[in-house]
Design a protein around this motif. Sequence first.
Motif, PDB file in Angstrom:
ATOM      1  N   LYS A  99     -56.150 -24.301  20.540  1.00  0.00           N
ATOM      2  CA  LYS A  99     -54.964 -25.135  20.350  1.00  0.00           C
ATOM      3  C   LYS A  99     -55.185 -26.168  19.252  1.00  0.00           C
ATOM      4  O   LYS A  99     -54.375 -26.316  18.334  1.00  0.00           O
ATOM      5  CB  LYS A  99     -54.614 -25.836  21.665  1.00  0.00           C
ATOM      6  N   ARG A 126     -46.036 -24.576  17.947  1.00  0.00           N
ATOM      7  CA  ARG A 126     -44.736 -24.691  18.603  1.00  0.00           C
ATOM      8  C   ARG A 126     -44.594 -23.656  19.724  1.00  0.00           C
ATOM      9  O   ARG A 126     -45.212 -22.588  19.682  1.00  0.00           O
ATOM     10  CB  ARG A 126     -43.605 -24.528  17.586  1.00  0.00           C
ATOM     11  N   GLU A 127     -43.768 -23.997  20.701  1.00  0.00           N
ATOM     12  CA  GLU A 127     -43.546 -23.133  21.857  1.00  0.00           C
ATOM     13  C   GLU A 127     -42.077 -22.714  21.907  1.00  0.00           C
ATOM     14  O   GLU A 127     -41.211 -23.403  21.353  1.00  0.00           O
ATOM     15  CB  GLU A 127     -43.920 -23.882  23.145  1.00  0.00           C
ATOM     16  N   PRO A 129     -44.749 -28.943  21.498  1.00  0.00           N
ATOM     17  CA  PRO A 129     -45.266 -29.004  22.871  1.00  0.00           C
ATOM     18  C   PRO A 129     -45.515 -30.437  23.304  1.00  0.00           C
ATOM     19  O   PRO A 129     -45.683 -31.337  22.474  1.00  0.00           O
ATOM     20  CB  PRO A 129     -46.573 -28.207  22.795  1.00  0.00           C
TER      21      PRO A 129
END
Length: 271
Positions: free
Chosen positions: A221, A147-148, A190
């Motif tokens: 990632k 998550r961002e 994202p």
Amino acid sequence: MKTNKVYYGDAMELSKELQPNSINLVITSPPYANTKSYGEGINIFFPAIYAEWFLPLAKQVERALTPDGSFILNIGDICEKGTRSIYVYDLVCRIVRETKLKLHDRYFWIKKNGLPSSGPQRLDNKTEMIFHFKKNHQIKCFMDEIREPHAPSSLARWETPCGSTPVVDKEGNQFVKKRKHKANPKGKIPDGNFGFSNAASQRKDRVAKHPAAFHPDVPHKFINWLTEEGDVVLDPFMGSGTTKKVCEKLNRKWIGFELNKNYKDLIDETI
């Protein structure tokens, strides 16, 4: 096959030795069609025969993946005689049609520091495709790991009720129900446009030794998202060893295949 080991040889043959349902994630960037030289004795496959060359490996990947496993394929297309080649799309279609792998999604790698690659009649291209295949409908994934941060504008907007999906009442009238949205404290999911750097941002003497090295952000990632500690990750085209190094940092087991033994010193380095 033992984990945490590089096997030197042809991936098409070595993959036959993988145990069924033993690999949680396959992530790789194979030699692209007719674009790079990887040294004397390393074949480069032209677009017309690329899918035929790659399909035997795809079939072994399907066999070796765990039921909830994923296969991440990073591959770039090319232009031939002023026309965009469709060999990548041909490969993806044939993988889906000729194996039991399913196309879960496709992502776009927008290279932050990519070199210009345009022509007099063509827009600049700093994008590559990443295809995500799966063995079954359900995949192992850990979304919270990637998550961002929420944008401040999104957090501010959610302070007041806002619309969501339109609703139609029994008389046929459409209206929008408004409600407050609650931000996930771990961040947002994202999108599928990844702003990874390319290998040029790594140590220059290391990049100079390999014509198409991965930047660590790429495997990091997907390994973080699609595996957990102790899982097994395979890179059938290990190249400079980036996948191995990321696995070691994230406490994943790994297996690598590499045809060119001259890359051994690169693979053995740490990051």
